[in-house]
Enzyme design. Structure first.
Site, PDB file in Angstrom:
ATOM      1  N   LYS A 104      33.085  39.739  50.205  1.00 53.07           N
ATOM      2  CA  LYS A 104      33.744  40.485  48.662  1.00 53.07           C
ATOM      3  C   LYS A 104      32.144  40.871  48.412  1.00 53.07           C
ATOM      4  CE  LYS A 104      36.996  40.399  45.672  1.00 53.07           C
ATOM      5  NZ  LYS A 104      38.157  40.661  45.854  1.00 53.07           N
ATOM      6  N   GLY A 233      45.735  39.171  31.618  1.00 54.03           N
ATOM      7  CA  GLY A 233      45.448  40.489  32.435  1.00 54.03           C
ATOM      8  C   GLY A 233      45.938  42.020  32.041  1.00 54.03           C
ATOM      9  N   GLY A 235      45.130  44.636  33.486  1.00 54.50           N
ATOM     10  CA  GLY A 235      44.491  45.898  34.273  1.00 54.50           C
ATOM     11  C   GLY A 235      45.354  46.625  35.648  1.00 54.50           C
ATOM     12  N   ASN A 236      44.048  46.878  36.382  1.00 58.37           N
ATOM     13  CA  ASN A 236      45.639  47.359  37.967  1.00 58.37           C
ATOM     14  C   ASN A 236      46.677  46.444  38.073  1.00 58.37           C
ATOM     15  OD1 ASN A 236      45.723  47.455  41.406  1.00 58.37           O
ATOM     16  ND2 ASN A 236      45.174  49.568  40.827  1.00 58.37           N
ATOM     17  N   GLY A 238      47.278  43.187  36.617  1.00 57.13           N
ATOM     18  CA  GLY A 238      48.675  42.975  34.782  1.00 57.13           C
ATOM     19  C   GLY A 238      49.141  44.267  34.964  1.00 57.13           C
ATOM     20  N   TYR A 239      48.664  45.259  34.769  1.00 56.54           N
ATOM     21  CA  TYR A 239      49.349  46.189  33.925  1.00 56.54           C
ATOM     22  C   TYR A 239      50.287  46.636  35.129  1.00 56.54           C
ATOM     23  CZ  TYR A 239      50.786  51.074  32.768  1.00 56.54           C
ATOM     24  OH  TYR A 239      51.632  52.409  32.945  1.00 56.54           O
TER      25      TYR A 239
HETATM   26  P1  NAD Z   1      41.225  45.142  36.892  1.00 54.65           P
HETATM   27  O1  NAD Z   1      39.496  44.888  36.122  1.00 54.65           O
HETATM   28  O2  NAD Z   1      42.213  46.319  36.897  1.00 54.65           O
HETATM   29  O3  NAD Z   1      41.555  44.107  35.403  1.00 54.65           O
HETATM   30  C1  NAD Z   1      40.938  43.079  34.761  1.00 54.65           C
HETATM   31  C2  NAD Z   1      41.988  42.568  33.261  1.00 54.65           C
HETATM   32  O4  NAD Z   1      41.793  41.485  33.123  1.00 54.65           O
HETATM   33  C3  NAD Z   1      41.301  42.917  32.511  1.00 54.65           C
HETATM   34  O5  NAD Z   1      42.515  43.555  31.932  1.00 54.65           O
HETATM   35  C4  NAD Z   1      40.879  42.738  31.201  1.00 54.65           C
HETATM   36  O6  NAD Z   1      40.576  43.220  30.014  1.00 54.65           O
HETATM   37  C5  NAD Z   1      41.197  41.141  32.471  1.00 54.65           C
HETATM   38  N1  NAD Z   1      40.570  40.446  31.434  1.00 54.65           N
HETATM   39  C6  NAD Z   1      39.229  39.423  31.341  1.00 54.65           C
HETATM   40  N2  NAD Z   1      38.537  38.407  30.885  1.00 54.65           N
HETATM   41  C7  NAD Z   1      39.260  38.511  30.581  1.00 54.65           C
HETATM   42  C8  NAD Z   1      39.680  37.309  30.211  1.00 54.65           C
HETATM   43  N3  NAD Z   1      39.348  36.307  30.076  1.00 54.65           N
HETATM   44  N4  NAD Z   1      40.618  36.869  29.519  1.00 54.65           N
HETATM   45  C9  NAD Z   1      42.013  37.764  29.780  1.00 54.65           C
HETATM   46  N5  NAD Z   1      41.820  38.815  30.552  1.00 54.65           N
HETATM   47  C10 NAD Z   1      40.903  39.299  31.111  1.00 54.65           C
HETATM   48  O7  NAD Z   1      40.925  43.979  37.537  1.00 54.65           O
HETATM   49  P2  NAD Z   1      42.050  44.012  38.428  1.00 54.65           P
HETATM   50  O8  NAD Z   1      41.724  44.441  39.802  1.00 54.65           O
HETATM   51  O9  NAD Z   1      43.610  44.005  38.025  1.00 54.65           O
HETATM   52  O10 NAD Z   1      42.000  42.186  39.035  1.00 54.65           O
HETATM   53  C11 NAD Z   1      42.819  41.350  38.455  1.00 54.65           C
HETATM   54  C12 NAD Z   1      42.779  39.732  39.556  1.00 54.65           C
HETATM   55  O11 NAD Z   1      43.621  40.505  40.489  1.00 54.65           O
HETATM   56  C13 NAD Z   1      41.447  39.675  39.834  1.00 54.65           C
HETATM   57  O12 NAD Z   1      41.689  38.480  40.335  1.00 54.65           O
HETATM   58  C14 NAD Z   1      40.850  40.311  41.040  1.00 54.65           C
HETATM   59  O13 NAD Z   1      40.497  39.383  42.208  1.00 54.65           O
HETATM   60  C15 NAD Z   1      42.566  40.105  41.276  1.00 54.65           C
HETATM   61  N6  NAD Z   1      43.060  41.118  42.602  1.00 54.65           N
HETATM   62  C16 NAD Z   1      43.054  42.339  42.455  1.00 54.65           C
HETATM   63  C17 NAD Z   1      43.493  43.737  43.400  1.00 54.65           C
HETATM   64  C18 NAD Z   1      43.246  44.316  43.622  1.00 54.65           C
HETATM   65  O14 NAD Z   1      43.813  45.102  44.697  1.00 54.65           O
HETATM   66  N7  NAD Z   1      42.429  45.430  42.570  1.00 54.65           N
HETATM   67  C19 NAD Z   1      44.033  42.536  44.625  1.00 54.65           C
HETATM   68  C20 NAD Z   1      44.100  41.041  44.929  1.00 54.65           C
HETATM   69  C21 NAD Z   1      43.344  40.539  43.779  1.00 54.65           C
END
Ligand code: NAD
Length: 431
Positions: A104, A233, A235-236, A238-239
């Protein structure tokens, strides 16, 4: 007290009840990552000044193959969190039978207050600083919190410049025009929903997600009694979780949130509209026709499915008792602190642990690598089918193992993964 993610993961490793015993030799190898790179990155800002950012790349274990894991840009990033996430990646790849180890990366910065130009220079500086420690046969980065396809585009370009090659397999989650894969953008969320579909059968929640619904065009009929879900959440992950949950699994997404707070509607939210509002205003809050709630209220909603998709330690000993979902699907990494797990178990909540639930991202990243190495391009439908097969198989393997040994889903997932890691380490003569 702050929960240290790396210590939490090591606790999970030690609870592996059956399978390989965590012997002193094994513990000696697993107690620290194999390689840690700490860098200082001087970057010219738009006003001409130089700012230096701290960055990390941590490779926890590569016994099973080159290390794999995302890169975060976050103001509160720490080496301990990155260590924990690198260990989680190692166990996730092993559980899903990918020939990869775990890593990571992170940079301490606030991307929300930086221009595109500043982010590009920072991304390039990070890849320059990592030098020959990354590559398709060493360590393959991908997007994570506050990094995206564009970040990966800059990074792969910098990698190619540095090595004098055009090797797109060195980074995944790239734009399609640079060897990105179909289906990567929503793979984490989609894979998570395949697990939820199986968990719904197990817990008796009527979910209409069609076995054959691989594209958003085939929508299930939604009745008034559609299962409900709340997502932390936006973001990628959650949306896309909200979109797939509504469009393909036919759920009412009654609440979503971001770092500023959340919105709630009992009838279910129009997800694309909520995203439009977020793009215009910077947050989901104050979306017309909904009630504003905070992140702790969201976690306590009476829903069928609760999806933490933001950061680690969202559910702790303090708020676990108030969680009343039937299924807790960990789309985020490490959203449940160790002390909370027992409380949730006692409440009979079916937990789909992170290393199982959010493996879709790294699975399609692996597909992306395979396509890049073969100079090939697979169809979206083929990718979703293979993703479904892998997620469904892993879910049932963990479920059966947990039932057979009367252990939690998390302990079952870690035990299955540890067995595979130990097998590789033994074959290599490490333990
Ligand atoms: P992202 O940056 O696209 O989105 C993060 C979201 O979390 C944003 O909407 C942000 O506003 C929100 N957020 C941040 N702090 C917050 C809080 N304290 N309370 C509520 N919401 C909050 O990131 P992502 O890629 O969507 O990743 C989200 C999670 O999924 C992380 O734990 C990441 O490690 C995990 N993950 C991501 C992937 C991937 O392919 N992107 C794969 C496996 C796991």
């Amino acid at each position: 007290m702050e929960t240290n993610l790396f210590e939490s993961v090591k606790e999970n490793i030690c609870t592996c009840a059956t399978g390989p015993k965590v012997t002193p030799n094994l513990e000696a190898v697993l107690k620290m990552p194999m390689k840690e790179i700490h860098v200082s990155l001087p970057v010219r800002m738009d006003d001409g000044s130089i700012r230096t950012f701290q960055g990390f790349r941590i490779q926890y274990n590569n016994a099973r193959g080159p290390a794999k894991g995302g890169i975060r840009f976050h103001p509160e990033e720490t080496a301990d969190t990155i260590r924990g996430l690198a260990a989680i990646m190692t166990f996730k790849c092993a559980l899903h039978e990918l020939p990869l180890g775990g890593a990571k990366g992170g940079v301490v910065c606030n991307p929300k207050s930086m221009s595109n130009g500043e982010l590009e220079r920072l991304s390039r500086a990070y890849i320059q600083a990592l030098g020959c420690s990354i590559g398709p046969d060493r360590d393959i980065p991908a997007p994570d919190v506050y990094t995206d396809e564009q970040t990966m585009g800059w990074m792969i370009d910098e990698y190619c410049r540095g090595t004098g090659s055009v090797h797109f397999g060195a980074i995944t989650g790239k734009p399609l025009s640079l060897g990105g894969s179909e289906g990567r953008h929503d793979s984490t969320a989609r894979g998570g929903w395949y697990c939820i579909r199986e968990a719904a059968k197990e817990t008796g929640i009527g979910m209409e997600m069609r076995e054959t619904s691989y594209s958003a065009e085939s929508k299930p009929e939604r009745g008034e009694k559609a299962p409900s879900a709340a997502i932390q959440g936006f973001g990628n992950v959650g949306y896309n979780a909200a979109l797939i949950g509504k469009e393909i699994a036919g759920c009412r997404i009654i609440a979503v949130s971001d770092s500023s707070g959340g919105v709630y509607s009992e009838e279910g939210l129009e997800i694309a509209e909520v995203m439009r509002h977020k793009k215009e205003t910077g947050s989901v809050i104050n979306f017309p026709g909904t009630e504003n709630i905070d992140n702790s209220q969201l976690l306590e909603l009476d829903v069928d499915v609760l999806i933490p998709a933001a950061l680690e330690n969202a559910i702790t000993e303090e708020n676990a008792d108030a969680v009343s979902a039937k299924i807790l699907a960990e789309f985020a990494n490490g959203p449940t602190a160790p002390g909370a797990e027992m409380i949730l178990d006692e409440k009979g909540i079916h937990i789909i642990p992170d290393i199982l639930c959010n493996g879709g991202g790294v699975i399609v990243s692996y597909f992306e690598m395979v396509q890049n190495l073969n100079m090939d391009h697979w169809s979206e439908d083929y990718i979703y089918r293979r993703l479904d097969e892998k997620m469904t198989r892993a879910y049932h393997k963990v479920l059966e193992f947990s039932k057979k040994n009367s252990i939690s889903m998390r302990t079952a997932a870690y035990t299955i993964a540890l067995e595979k890691i130990v097998e590789a380490m033994t074959a290599r003569g490490w333990v």
